[in-house]
Enzyme design. Structure first.
Site, PDB file in Angstrom:
ATOM      1  CE  LYS A 130      46.505  32.725  39.076  1.00  0.00           C
ATOM      2  NZ  LYS A 130      45.188  32.392  39.601  1.00  0.00           N
ATOM      3  CG  ASP A 166      43.431  29.371  38.109  1.00  0.00           C
ATOM      4  OD1 ASP A 166      43.637  28.634  39.088  1.00  0.00           O
ATOM      5  OD2 ASP A 166      43.975  30.476  37.950  1.00  0.00           O
ATOM      6  CB  ALA A 181      42.086  35.060  39.078  1.00  0.00           C
ATOM      7  CG  ASN A 227      39.699  45.814  37.794  1.00  0.00           C
ATOM      8  OD1 ASN A 227      39.869  45.140  38.804  1.00  0.00           O
ATOM      9  ND2 ASN A 227      40.709  46.353  37.126  1.00  0.00           N
ATOM     10  CE1 TYR A 274      44.942  29.465  50.076  1.00  0.00           C
ATOM     11  CE2 TYR A 274      44.491  29.962  47.773  1.00  0.00           C
ATOM     12  CZ  TYR A 274      45.388  29.736  48.800  1.00  0.00           C
ATOM     13  OH  TYR A 274      46.731  29.797  48.552  1.00  0.00           O
ATOM     14  N   GLY A 278      37.127  30.003  48.062  1.00  0.00           N
ATOM     15  CA  GLY A 278      38.039  29.514  47.022  1.00  0.00           C
ATOM     16  C   GLY A 278      38.637  28.140  47.268  1.00  0.00           C
TER      17      GLY A 278
HETATM   18  P1  ATR Z   1      46.391  37.846  38.517  1.00  0.00           P
HETATM   19  O1  ATR Z   1      46.760  38.062  37.078  1.00  0.00           O
HETATM   20  O2  ATR Z   1      47.281  36.863  39.168  1.00  0.00           O
HETATM   21  O3  ATR Z   1      44.943  37.560  38.726  1.00  0.00           O
HETATM   22  P2  ATR Z   1      46.602  40.656  38.714  1.00  0.00           P
HETATM   23  O4  ATR Z   1      46.856  40.728  37.253  1.00  0.00           O
HETATM   24  O5  ATR Z   1      47.445  41.479  39.633  1.00  0.00           O
HETATM   25  O6  ATR Z   1      46.726  39.196  39.253  1.00  0.00           O
HETATM   26  O7  ATR Z   1      45.071  40.988  38.927  1.00  0.00           O
HETATM   27  C1  ATR Z   1      44.561  41.220  40.162  1.00  0.00           C
HETATM   28  C2  ATR Z   1      43.213  41.899  39.996  1.00  0.00           C
HETATM   29  O8  ATR Z   1      42.735  42.205  41.297  1.00  0.00           O
HETATM   30  C3  ATR Z   1      43.253  43.194  39.252  1.00  0.00           C
HETATM   31  O9  ATR Z   1      42.026  43.357  38.590  1.00  0.00           O
HETATM   32  C4  ATR Z   1      43.395  44.224  40.374  1.00  0.00           C
HETATM   33  O10 ATR Z   1      42.870  45.494  40.083  1.00  0.00           O
HETATM   34  P3  ATR Z   1      43.690  46.564  39.194  1.00  0.00           P
HETATM   35  O11 ATR Z   1      43.446  46.137  37.780  1.00  0.00           O
HETATM   36  O12 ATR Z   1      43.049  47.847  39.542  1.00  0.00           O
HETATM   37  O13 ATR Z   1      45.108  46.452  39.607  1.00  0.00           O
HETATM   38  C5  ATR Z   1      42.531  43.611  41.405  1.00  0.00           C
HETATM   39  N1  ATR Z   1      42.890  44.005  42.775  1.00  0.00           N
HETATM   40  C6  ATR Z   1      44.069  43.821  43.384  1.00  0.00           C
HETATM   41  N2  ATR Z   1      44.016  44.252  44.663  1.00  0.00           N
HETATM   42  C7  ATR Z   1      42.752  44.731  44.852  1.00  0.00           C
HETATM   43  C8  ATR Z   1      42.077  45.325  45.949  1.00  0.00           C
HETATM   44  N3  ATR Z   1      42.667  45.502  47.120  1.00  0.00           N
HETATM   45  N4  ATR Z   1      40.797  45.703  45.777  1.00  0.00           N
HETATM   46  C9  ATR Z   1      40.183  45.502  44.607  1.00  0.00           C
HETATM   47  N5  ATR Z   1      40.759  44.958  43.517  1.00  0.00           N
HETATM   48  C10 ATR Z   1      42.045  44.576  43.636  1.00  0.00           C
END
Ligand code: ATR
Length: 473
Positions: free
Chosen positions: A271, A308, A336, A355, A418, A440
């Site tokens: 995204k 979104d 998101a 995070n 979701y 969701g």
């Molecule tokens: P998008 O931009 O589509 O929302 P993204 O940039 O990959 O996707 O962001 C996903 C978010 O979910 C990030 O904050 C990620 O944490 P990191 O910044 O540490 O990568 C978080 N995330 C992904 N998998 C996760 C998990 N299993 N548990 C907790 N947080 C998670």
């Protein structure tokens, strides 16, 4: 012109005849009859549906038997026999009655290799090659190859297989493929990326094509809800999956332009990462710093926007109280999470961000005037908790992304996940007796409806979308 070719893979001659008659009624323009699907090798081939061009295919190790069947098929009026390039039989029949075929179920090679495969195949018949498509790079090689093959003016068949190859079937006419293979039964369609005869006829030669890009994409329900909306609106349109690994993002604009993809959704993890590859951003996407929707203009420019935001606003409304002045915790720091931050700031909430990678929470918090809180410093002091990570989503880890100790009877919880409908966070929230907890689904439907309206220039039928999602309207 590309023919809609119904693949007839029945286990008896009688069933094959019935399937062919049904396919004809649905609008099939050619047949491929799979002799290898029959339980018994037929004595004679008078059952072949020769009302339309017929391709007879018989994959088997028994070359003697195959040779007889192919000869009998041509005598019985079959237009072509399909013989693999590796077979000793490939040069045993008149060249104009043979489709010489090649399949690679693992990959799509580079254009030069594709073209040399076609050169080899065309020595024995009409060349047909099908390659497993894994993402935009493979789609690009297929497209470039098609441009060269079309210049020869000779017939050829070129297919991209797999989920990511579906767009090559939707755009078979643009590719110049002599036929596009379709199934009669939807359950046979998905793995190879085939569509049904009924769908191919409905779509016609020049459908509106939209897509979702992300990685991975196995669990998205967007295709089913968007395709239901196309049907409900009476639009000849199709929404396809294109899984995109990060390093192939730069190819997205070119692939969208050549396959004439009018719009797309962007999902995890692209995204934010997609932004440098777009021509421009809508003011809302610019302010939020995240894109979930792309619109491709008639001049080929890609504009990023964000629906979104309306989806999140709908979910917040479902929580039943105004976020103004409330303490809201966003979990996650990706695209998101940014959309949620933009929404909550404009609604007047006091914003906190946590995070698993603390530094990313700090960056997001600084940008939106929020407070970053490390996961281990969270206390039960938030009115609203929003999960904007994929934690708990099918295909991702089944964890709860925050300590359950922060959930209290005063908390409202919104989990953007979701799939499954009851996520680990939602079930923990209900066990903790939180005030309200929503998943969701409403966000998914609302953002999808808003994206659909941008691409199709028609309102989306939310009832049809919700039904296609699998829940009640
Ligand atoms: P998008 O931009 O589509 O929302 P993204 O940039 O990959 O996707 O962001 C996903 C978010 O979910 C990030 O904050 C990620 O944490 P990191 O910044 O540490 O990568 C978080 N995330 C992904 N998998 C996760 C998990 N299993 N548990 C907790 N947080 C998670």
């Amino acid at each position: 012109m590309t023919l809609i070719c119904a693949v007839i893979a029945a286990d008896t001659q009688g069933a094959a005849k019935v399937a062919a008659a049904q396919a004809l009624m649905c609008g099939a323009e050619a047949f491929e009859v799979r002799i290898d699907a029959l339980l018994a090798v037929p004595e004679d081939l008078s059952f072949l549906p020769i009302a339309k061009p017929v391709i007879v295919t018989f994959r088997s190790e028994m070359d003697g038997e195959r040779r007889e069947i192919f000869a009998a098929a041509l005598d019985a009026g079959a237009t072509y026999v399909d013989i693999e390039s590796s077979s000793v039989l490939r040069d045993r029949f008149p060249r104009d009655r043979v489709i010489c075929s090649y399949h690679d179920f693992g990959r799509t090679p580079a254009m030069q290799e594709i073209l040399s495969i076609f050169q080899d195949l065309s020595a024995s018949g009409i060349p047909k090659a099908a390659f497993m498509v894994r993402g935009p790079a493979d789609l690009w090689e297929i497209w470039k190859s098609a441009l060269v093959l079309k210049q020869s003016g000779e017939p050829f068949i070129l297919i991209g297989m797999g989920v990511a190859g579906e767009i090559t079937r939707i755009r078979a006419t643009d590719i110049g493929s002599m036929v596009t293979y379709c199934t009669m039964r939807p359950e046979d369609a998905s793995a190879l990326g085939q569509i049904t005869v009924v769908e191919a006829v409905r779509l016609g030669l020049d459908p509106l094509a939209t897509a979702i890009i992300g990685w991975p994409l196995e669990h998205t329900r967007s295709p089913q809800i968007h395709n239901a909306a196309f049907l409900a609106a009476g639009i000849r349109g199709r929404y396809v999956r294109i899984p995109v690994p990060e390093h192939e993002l730069p190819l997205v604009p070119a692939v969208f332009r050549c396959y004439r993809i009018a719009g797309a959704n962007v999902t995890i993890p692209h995204k934010q990462a997609i932004i440098p590859h777009l021509s421009k951003l809508s003011p809302k996407a610019h302010a939020a710093g995240t894109v979930n929707t792309i619109c491709v203009g008639t001049d080929g420019t890609l504009t990023g926007t964000n629906t979104d935001l309306v989806g999140i606003a709908a979910a917040l409304a479902a929580l039943g109280n105004d976020p103004a002045g409330k303490r809201a915790l966003i979990v996650g720091a990706g695209g998101a999470a940014r959309a949620a931050a933009a929404c909550l700031i404009s609604a007047g909430a006091k914003l906190f961000v946590t995070n698993r990678t603390t530094e990313k929470a700090a960056v997001l918090a600084a940008e939106f005037g929020a407070v970053a809180v490390p996961l281990d410093a969270l206390r039960p002091e938030y009115d609203l908790v929003i999960n904007a990570t994929p934690a708990g989503m099918s295909g991702f880890s089944a964890e709860i992304p925050v300590p359950v100790s922060i959930l209290s009877p005063d908390t409202a919880v919104f989990d953007m996940v979701y799939e499954p409908e009851t996520t680990p966070l939602l079930s923990a929230s209900r066990s903790a007796g939180v005030r309200v907890a929503v998943g969701g689904k409403s966000m998914l439907i609302e953002q999808a409806a808003a994206s659909f309206a941008l691409w199709a220039r028609k309102d989306a039928d939310r009832t049809a979308m919700t039904k296609a999602f699998g829940g009640q309207p």
